[in-house]
Motif scaffolding. Structure first.
Motif, PDB file in Angstrom:
ATOM      1  N   GLU A   1       0.840  -1.208   0.000  1.00  0.00           N
ATOM      2  CA  GLU A   1       0.000   0.000   0.000  1.00  0.00           C
ATOM      3  C   GLU A   1       0.869   1.249   0.000  1.00  0.00           C
ATOM      4  OE1 GLU A   1      -3.736   1.973   2.537  1.00  0.00           O
ATOM      5  OE2 GLU A   1      -2.480   0.414   3.439  1.00  0.00           O
ATOM      6  N   THR A   2       0.396   2.287  -0.692  1.00  0.00           N
ATOM      7  CA  THR A   2       1.061   3.589  -0.661  1.00  0.00           C
ATOM      8  C   THR A   2       0.033   4.676  -0.413  1.00  0.00           C
ATOM      9  OG1 THR A   2       0.824   4.023  -3.041  1.00  0.00           O
ATOM     10  CG2 THR A   2       2.779   2.792  -2.333  1.00  0.00           C
ATOM     11  N   VAL A   3       0.479   5.726   0.259  1.00  0.00           N
ATOM     12  CA  VAL A   3      -0.348   6.920   0.462  1.00  0.00           C
ATOM     13  C   VAL A   3       0.502   8.134   0.088  1.00  0.00           C
ATOM     14  CG1 VAL A   3      -1.640   8.329   2.111  1.00  0.00           C
ATOM     15  CG2 VAL A   3      -1.615   5.835   2.364  1.00  0.00           C
ATOM     16  N   PRO A   4       0.128   8.857  -1.006  1.00  0.00           N
ATOM     17  CA  PRO A   4      -1.038   8.673  -1.875  1.00  0.00           C
ATOM     18  C   PRO A   4      -0.977   7.362  -2.659  1.00  0.00           C
ATOM     19  CG  PRO A   4      -0.038  10.851  -2.175  1.00  0.00           C
ATOM     20  CD  PRO A   4       0.921  10.038  -1.398  1.00  0.00           C
ATOM     21  N   ASP A   5      -2.132   6.969  -3.163  1.00  0.00           N
ATOM     22  CA  ASP A   5      -2.216   5.767  -3.978  1.00  0.00           C
ATOM     23  C   ASP A   5      -1.563   6.035  -5.330  1.00  0.00           C
ATOM     24  OD1 ASP A   5      -2.831   3.259  -4.832  1.00  0.00           O
ATOM     25  OD2 ASP A   5      -5.010   3.523  -4.823  1.00  0.00           O
ATOM     26  N   THR A   6      -1.156   4.977  -6.024  1.00  0.00           N
ATOM     27  CA  THR A   6      -0.550   5.132  -7.331  1.00  0.00           C
ATOM     28  C   THR A   6      -1.557   5.723  -8.318  1.00  0.00           C
ATOM     29  OG1 THR A   6       0.665   4.010  -9.091  1.00  0.00           O
ATOM     30  CG2 THR A   6      -1.100   2.764  -8.023  1.00  0.00           C
ATOM     31  N   PHE A   7      -1.104   6.684  -9.111  1.00  0.00           N
ATOM     32  CA  PHE A   7      -1.892   7.430 -10.093  1.00  0.00           C
ATOM     33  C   PHE A   7      -2.971   8.306  -9.458  1.00  0.00           C
ATOM     34  CE2 PHE A   7      -0.454   3.749 -12.756  1.00  0.00           C
ATOM     35  CZ  PHE A   7       0.405   4.478 -13.565  1.00  0.00           C
ATOM     36  N   ALA A   8      -2.867   8.541  -8.159  1.00  0.00           N
ATOM     37  CA  ALA A   8      -3.826   9.436  -7.507  1.00  0.00           C
ATOM     38  C   ALA A   8      -3.525  10.882  -7.895  1.00  0.00           C
ATOM     39  CB  ALA A   8      -3.753   9.278  -5.990  1.00  0.00           C
ATOM     40  N   VAL A   9      -4.570  11.713  -7.914  1.00  0.00           N
ATOM     41  CA  VAL A   9      -4.426  13.159  -8.116  1.00  0.00           C
ATOM     42  C   VAL A   9      -4.827  13.835  -6.809  1.00  0.00           C
ATOM     43  CG1 VAL A   9      -5.126  15.171  -9.448  1.00  0.00           C
ATOM     44  CG2 VAL A   9      -4.939  12.934 -10.575  1.00  0.00           C
ATOM     45  N   VAL A  10      -3.879  14.522  -6.186  1.00  0.00           N
ATOM     46  CA  VAL A  10      -4.102  15.116  -4.871  1.00  0.00           C
ATOM     47  C   VAL A  10      -3.686  16.580  -4.900  1.00  0.00           C
ATOM     48  CG1 VAL A  10      -3.748  12.909  -3.691  1.00  0.00           C
ATOM     49  CG2 VAL A  10      -1.810  14.443  -4.056  1.00  0.00           C
ATOM     50  N   GLU A  11      -4.068  17.307  -3.874  1.00  0.00           N
ATOM     51  CA  GLU A  11      -3.620  18.684  -3.716  1.00  0.00           C
ATOM     52  C   GLU A  11      -2.198  18.712  -3.178  1.00  0.00           C
ATOM     53  OE1 GLU A  11      -6.368  20.758  -1.260  1.00  0.00           O
ATOM     54  OE2 GLU A  11      -8.016  20.676  -2.737  1.00  0.00           O
ATOM     55  N   ALA A  12      -1.524  19.848  -3.380  1.00  0.00           N
ATOM     56  CA  ALA A  12      -0.179  20.000  -2.843  1.00  0.00           C
ATOM     57  C   ALA A  12      -0.200  19.785  -1.328  1.00  0.00           C
ATOM     58  CB  ALA A  12       0.358  21.382  -3.172  1.00  0.00           C
ATOM     59  N   PHE A  13       0.861  19.198  -0.789  1.00  0.00           N
ATOM     60  CA  PHE A  13       0.888  18.914   0.646  1.00  0.00           C
ATOM     61  C   PHE A  13       2.318  18.892   1.166  1.00  0.00           C
ATOM     62  CE2 PHE A  13       1.176  14.876  -1.551  1.00  0.00           C
ATOM     63  CZ  PHE A  13       2.055  14.117  -0.803  1.00  0.00           C
ATOM     64  N   ASP A  14       2.432  19.095   2.481  1.00  0.00           N
ATOM     65  CA  ASP A  14       3.730  19.045   3.155  1.00  0.00           C
ATOM     66  C   ASP A  14       3.879  17.808   4.025  1.00  0.00           C
ATOM     67  OD1 ASP A  14       4.645  21.496   2.114  1.00  0.00           O
ATOM     68  OD2 ASP A  14       3.578  22.611   3.663  1.00  0.00           O
ATOM     69  N   ASP A  15       2.807  17.014   4.124  1.00  0.00           N
ATOM     70  CA  ASP A  15       2.844  15.823   4.968  1.00  0.00           C
ATOM     71  C   ASP A  15       3.705  14.732   4.345  1.00  0.00           C
ATOM     72  OD1 ASP A  15       1.194  17.060   6.766  1.00  0.00           O
ATOM     73  OD2 ASP A  15      -0.639  16.250   5.888  1.00  0.00           O
ATOM     74  N   ALA A  16       3.781  13.614   5.044  1.00  0.00           N
ATOM     75  CA  ALA A  16       4.642  12.518   4.606  1.00  0.00           C
ATOM     76  C   ALA A  16       3.929  11.585   3.631  1.00  0.00           C
ATOM     77  CB  ALA A  16       5.120  11.713   5.812  1.00  0.00           C
ATOM     78  N   ILE A  17       4.721  10.919   2.816  1.00  0.00           N
ATOM     79  CA  ILE A  17       4.275   9.777   2.010  1.00  0.00           C
ATOM     80  C   ILE A  17       4.420   8.536   2.882  1.00  0.00           C
ATOM     81  CG2 ILE A  17       4.901   8.305   0.050  1.00  0.00           C
ATOM     82  CD1 ILE A  17       5.792  10.783  -1.412  1.00  0.00           C
ATOM     83  N   LEU A  18       3.492   7.599   2.761  1.00  0.00           N
ATOM     84  CA  LEU A  18       3.552   6.367   3.541  1.00  0.00           C
ATOM     85  C   LEU A  18       3.641   5.164   2.604  1.00  0.00           C
ATOM     86  CD1 LEU A  18       3.421   5.343   6.506  1.00  0.00           C
ATOM     87  CD2 LEU A  18       0.978   4.938   6.119  1.00  0.00           C
ATOM     88  N   ILE A  19       4.616   4.309   2.841  1.00  0.00           N
ATOM     89  CA  ILE A  19       4.790   3.084   2.059  1.00  0.00           C
ATOM     90  C   ILE A  19       4.733   1.911   3.023  1.00  0.00           C
ATOM     91  CG2 ILE A  19       6.327   1.783   0.541  1.00  0.00           C
ATOM     92  CD1 ILE A  19       7.493   4.438  -0.392  1.00  0.00           C
ATOM     93  N   THR A  20       3.766   1.001   2.825  1.00  0.00           N
ATOM     94  CA  THR A  20       3.542  -0.114   3.741  1.00  0.00           C
ATOM     95  C   THR A  20       3.941  -1.433   3.082  1.00  0.00           C
ATOM     96  OG1 THR A  20       1.692   1.083   4.744  1.00  0.00           O
ATOM     97  CG2 THR A  20       1.836  -1.282   5.188  1.00  0.00           C
TER      98      THR A  20
END
Length: 245
Positions: free
Chosen positions: A45-64
């Motif tokens: 799992e990844t956050v954001p998900d693959t091919f997701a379209v999201v707003e700009a952010f400063d938070d972390a990416i998560l890879i599980t």
């Protein structure tokens, strides 16, 4: 009466001996708990998900991952186990039981397609290493165009492929040659694999100045003592361009 006590004691000793023997046999035949784990960790799992379209952010990416992972990579540091392209600053990696939390200095800005690569250096608690790199992309507003810029990095003296070379691609301004290396210009990054192959994907259209080098001091820039190969390449929306350096 003494004879009866002797017989009784002998019987007790025999029963104890038999019990010890049975216990030892039971320990020898105890099952190991299943087959030995010989498979490296896999991303689930990844956050954001693959091919997701999201707003700009400063938070972390998560890879599980599918299992617990070691706090140490097979080579280098955890910070060097993840590449983000384009990069805006230093990458920080925090280790969890089954995940990696990744932050990038400057955050993830609007109107970019980000490509995140986990290099095959992450290992589990049994020292099994990832079999292959893992890559996913997401967008902060830019269109994800399926193009590619790839090639092989060759050592000109030995004529052998160079593994682990850092390849950067920056938009080149013909009217301002130094502009490609000024602060604020997005830097797209790729690392060569065991065959010396690098690849960029989902790049904005334009002319790029490529630079390839082995980053010996890990400062993410080509220094005077590091051999460097350069090239100018143009990329369109659906182009597939091959460039060996």
């Amino acid at each position: 009466m003494n004879g009866n006590l002797t017989v009784t004691n002998l019987g007790c000793l025999r029963r104890i001996a038999v019990l010890i023997l049975l216990t030892a046999c039971a320990r020898l035949s105890n099952p190991s708990g299943g087959p030995v784990d010989r498979t490296g960790p896999q991303v689930v799992e990844t956050v954001p998900d693959t091919f997701a379209v999201v707003e700009a952010f400063d938070d972390a990416i998560l890879i599980t991952f599918d299992e617990r992972i070691s706090e140490r990579s097979s080579t280098g540091s955890l910070e060097g186990s993840v590449q983000i392209s384009p990069e805006s600053g230093e990458i920080q990696v925090r280790h969890g039981a089954r995940d990696l939390e990744i932050k990038m200095q400057g955050g993830f800005k609007s109107d970019f397609v980000y490509r995140v690569t986990v290099l095959p250096v992450i290992r589990d608690l049994f020292q099994n290493v990832m079999a292959d790199p893992f890559e996913f992309v997401f967008s902060t507003g830019a269109e994800m165009t399926p193009n590619a810029l790839a090639g092989t990095i060759i050592d000109r003296l030995t004529e052998t492929a160079v593994e682990g070379a850092r390849v950067t691609a920056r938009i080149d301004d013909p009217g301002d040659p130094g502009g490609a290396y000024k602060d604020g210009v997005p830097t797209h990054v790729a690392i060569t694999d065991t065959g010396g192959v690098y690849a960029f994907r989902y790049m904005p259209s334009g002319q790029y100045r490529l630079a390839a080098f082995v980053d010996q001091n890990r400062n993410n820039e080509a220094d005077d003592f590091e051999q460097i190969g350069t090239s100018l390449q143009s990329m369109g929306e659906s182009d597939t361009v091959f460039a060996d350096l």
